[in-house]
Structure formats: structure tokens, C-alpha cells
Scaffold this motif. Structure first.
Motif, PDB file in Angstrom:
ATOM      1  N   THR A 102     -12.659   9.636   0.487  1.00 38.37           N
ATOM      2  CA  THR A 102     -11.773  10.794   0.655  1.00 38.37           C
ATOM      3  C   THR A 102     -12.347  12.046   0.009  1.00 38.37           C
TER       4      THR A 102
ATOM      5  N   HIS B 210      -8.013   1.969   1.641  1.00 37.60           N
ATOM      6  CA  HIS B 210      -7.373   3.190   1.151  1.00 37.60           C
ATOM      7  C   HIS B 210      -7.960   3.592  -0.194  1.00 37.60           C
TER       8      HIS B 210
ATOM      9  N   ASP C 155      -5.871  -0.113  -2.499  1.00 39.29           N
ATOM     10  CA  ASP C 155      -5.631  -1.532  -2.227  1.00 39.29           C
ATOM     11  C   ASP C 155      -5.990  -2.385  -3.446  1.00 39.29           C
TER      12      ASP C 155
ATOM     13  N   ASP D  35      -9.681  11.955   9.219  1.00 43.44           N
ATOM     14  CA  ASP D  35     -10.400  10.691   9.066  1.00 43.44           C
ATOM     15  C   ASP D  35     -11.790  10.766   9.679  1.00 43.44           C
TER      16      ASP D  35
ATOM     17  N   VAL E 279       0.838  -1.205   0.000  1.00 41.95           N
ATOM     18  CA  VAL E 279       0.000   0.000   0.000  1.00 41.95           C
ATOM     19  C   VAL E 279       0.872   1.255   0.000  1.00 41.95           C
TER      20      VAL E 279
ATOM     21  N   ILE F  50       0.941   3.971  -3.036  1.00 40.56           N
ATOM     22  CA  ILE F  50       0.660   5.393  -2.787  1.00 40.56           C
ATOM     23  C   ILE F  50       1.787   6.257  -3.347  1.00 40.56           C
TER      24      ILE F  50
ATOM     25  N   PRO G 200      -4.833  10.918  -1.456  1.00 39.73           N
ATOM     26  CA  PRO G 200      -4.745   9.543  -0.950  1.00 39.73           C
ATOM     27  C   PRO G 200      -5.051   9.512   0.543  1.00 39.73           C
ATOM     28  N   GLY G 201      -5.662   8.415   1.015  1.00 40.88           N
ATOM     29  CA  GLY G 201      -5.921   8.339   2.452  1.00 40.88           C
ATOM     30  C   GLY G 201      -6.762   7.150   2.843  1.00 40.88           C
ATOM     31  N   ARG G 202      -6.943   6.982   4.171  1.00 45.14           N
ATOM     32  CA  ARG G 202      -7.749   5.886   4.706  1.00 45.14           C
ATOM     33  C   ARG G 202      -9.227   6.247   4.659  1.00 45.14           C
TER      34      ARG G 202
END
Length: 361
Positions: A178, A215, A319, A134, A111, A115, A198-200
Motif C-alpha cells: 500500500t 491486506h 491478516d 489497486d 479482516v 481494519i 489500509p487496503g488490499r
């Protein structure tokens, strides 16, 4: 005072010649310790008359200050020498070969690797990286993205709602995408905007291709002239660079997203012969992302006039495309913290894959 001056000179020589902190401490104690000669001389001041005591005290304090300065200077020099000696003794020989044992090397998680690859590609196309929290409020996660409370699109999100509420009583959630960062960017300053995010993200789902935390990466371009043709060009260049092939074919299928209009799912051609997925080969198709032109209502929620500003947005699972590129069959293993799995699928920091020639200029 002649004897005091003589003792002070001897003490100064002893301190200057001290070759270790221990020797320096011995020299200090002989002067300023409880049994040191300067301490004894200071104690004798009480036996003198006022005039003699004043003159003698001034002389002794001058001697004390001078020796204290010498002491501190020598102490600093010895400490510096000790540090220098330690650095030389602990210096690594960088010419020695690396320890190739598995235990001695870490691995970059797929991951993290993907990214870096994604942001490198979009940075080459002029995108900047944007981030956001988040934990989001209902407005940024839903309402501003054209999903009011009664909107059916909310049923598409398996949302983690938090028990607390915001300062204005608004519902707080773990962000389901996101996209809230797009809203924060547009509300944070005037266009034009060109960002990749990009992010969770978090959704209540769990199987071979879904996990509660995963992600995403999204892109946003806002200006006065951007259109669907620019969107197709950006995504085509991205897929060619990311999958490292010039043979990628793309197919845009009409779809629905509440925050874009028109909306499109994007497929790329692939081959599944022999149970092996190969992107850019064959006549089969694989869906990889969603995209479209930013909905006018989203622009209005961000204080922008849809008659003046327009743009496109897209989003994909980091992912998921990592699984596609590197042949990883199960998404759940990404988050199992299994060192055996990471040893197999991870990347050695000094031997990570390149992106070929990158984005065409």
C-alpha cells in the motif's frame, strides 16, 4: 349547460367520496370514458355553428379541467393512505427478542473487524485514512519508492504484471504493497501529512501464511521535526491498544527497506507456553511489522526537500495481526468463503469486541 353543471357537481362529489382507487376509476370512466357524458358532450360540438361551438367548448373544457384536478387530488390522497396502511401493517415490533439462530445472523469477517480496530486506534492519534487504486503504475509502486529498474529490492516482490501499459507506455502492476498511497499523498499536496492506509495488496505467493491477495496497513508522518522516537511512541501505543495489554515490550532490530533509512523490524514480546501465543507475556519475541525514517530519495521523488522535511513510515499485514490476536492458524481460510469458519471466527455486529480504554491520552 345547466344539465352539464349538475352532472359535473355530481361527478365531483363521487370522486371526492371515492374510498378506493377502483371506485375513483369508475367515477372517472362515467365522465371521461368512451361512454362518459363529458366525452359525449364534446363529440356533439361538431353539430353546432362556429359561435355556439366556441362558447360550449370553453365551458366543457373548464368542467374537464376542474374534474381532472379533483381526480388527481383524490388519487394522490388514496395512494398516500394506501402507503400509510402498508407501513403500519408491515411495521416491525422492535421489542421482540432477536432470532438467535445461526441462519438468521450474519458475521463480521475478522479482516473487516481488525481494519475497524486499527483505524479507530490511529484516528485517536490524529491520523486520517487514505486510499488508492489497486492497479498501479511502475513509478508509484517501485521507482518513487527508491526501487529503480535495476534495484535488487524488486526481486523481493513476487509481482503480478498486467499485459497492458499506461498512457506513457509504463508497466502496469497489481500493487505489491500500500506504499504507493504514501507517494500519491506526498505528491498530492504540501506537508504535513499524517495518514494510515489500509487496503488490499497482491503478490504471487501461496502457503499457510501467504496468499496471492492479502491486506496491509501502512502509516506515514511527514513534517519538519518527526524522528525515530515518535515512531516508537506511536507503535508502542498502537500495540498496547490493539492487543489490549499494557505489558507489551518492543524491540527494534536494524533491517533494510529501500524506502526507509534507517530501517527497523519491530518485535513484540510473547509467550508460547502450551502451544498458545500470548502477546505481552514471556521472554520470547515475535516480529510484527517493518518501519523506518522515510528515505531522502523518496522525498525527492515526491518533490519535497529532504533538508526541510522528514518523517517515518511503517507497515504491517492486517491478516497476520488478526491471526495473532484471535488465534487463527491458517491464513488461507480467510478467503475460502466457508460459512462454518466465519461462524466460528466472525463477530456478531451487536457483540463485537471493544478496544478497552483505547489509546492513552
Amino acid at each position: 349547460m345547466t344539465e352539464i353543471v349538475k352532472l359535473a357537481e355530481e361527478a365531483e362529489r363521487a370522486m371526492t367520496a371515492a374510498s378506493s382507487l377502483e371506485a375513483l376509476e369508475e367515477a372517472r370512466l362515467s365522465v371521461l370514458g368512451k361512454k362518459g357524458w363529458l366525452s359525449a358532450a364534446l363529440k356533439e360540438l361538431g353539430a353546432l355553428n362556429a359561435e355556439e361551438r366556441k362558447a360550449r367548448a370553453q365551458q366543457l373544457n373548464e368542467v374537464k379541467d376542474r374534474l381532472a384536478a379533483v381526480l388527481e387530488s383524490r388519487k394522490t390522497a388514496l395512494n398516500d393512505a394506501a402507503i400509510e396502511a402498508r407501513l403500519k401493517a408491515e411495521r416491525l415490533d422492535m421489542t421482540l427478542p432477536l432470532n438467535e439462530s445461526a441462519e438468521a445472523q450474519g458475521r463480521i469477517h475478522p479482516v473487516s473487524q481488525v481494519i475497524d480496530e486499527i483505524t479507530e486506534i490511529f484516528a485517536a492519534m490524529g491520523f486520517s485514512i487514505a486510499e488508492g487504486p489497486d492497479i498501479e503504475d511502475d513509478f508509484h509502486n517501485f521507482t518513487a519508492l527508491n526501487m529503480p529498474p535495476e534495484h535488487p529490492a524488486r526481486q523481493m516482490q513476487d509481482t503480478f504484471y498486467l499485459p497492458k501499459r499506461g498512457a506513457d507506455g509504463e508497466q502496469i502492476v497489481l500493487r505489491t504493497h500500500t506504499s504507493p498511497v504514501q507517494i500519491r499523498t506526498m505528491r498530492g499536496g504540501p506537508p504535513p501529512h499524517r495518514i494510515v492506509v489500509p487496503g488490499r495488496t497482491y503478490r504471487s505467493d501461496y502457503d499457510m501464511t501467504h496468499t496471492p491477495m492479502f491486506h496491509q496497513v501502512e502509516g506515514l508522518v511527514i513534517d519538519r521535526t518527526t524522528h525515530m522516537g515518535h515512531l516508537k511512541g506511536v507503535l508502542t501505543e498502537f500495540c498496547k491498544a490493539f492487543f489490549e495489554t499494557e505489558n507489551v515490550k518492543m524491540r527494534f532490530r536494524p533491517s533494510y527497506f529501500p524506502f526507509t533509512e534507517p530501517s527497523a523490524e519491530v518485535d513484540i514480546n510473547c509467550s508460547r507456553e502450551g502451544g498458545v501465543l500470548r502477546v505481552g507475556e514471556g521472554d520470547d519475541w515475535l516480529e510484527i511489522l517493518g518501519s523506518g525514517m522515510v528515505h531522502p530519495r523518496v522525498l525527492q521523488h515526491c518533490g519535497l526537500d529532504p533538508n526541510e522535511w522528514q518523517g517515518f513510515a511503517f507497515g504491517m499485514g492486517i491478516d497476520r495481526i488478526a491471526m495473532l490476536k484471535y488465534g487463527i492458524p491458517d491464513l488461507r481460510a480467510f478467503f475460502d468463503a466457508d460459512l462454518r469458519w466465519l461462524k466460528h471466527y466472525g463477530f456478531v455486529p451487536l457483540d463485537i469486541p471493544t478496544l478497552g480504554q483505547g489509546v492513552a491520552r
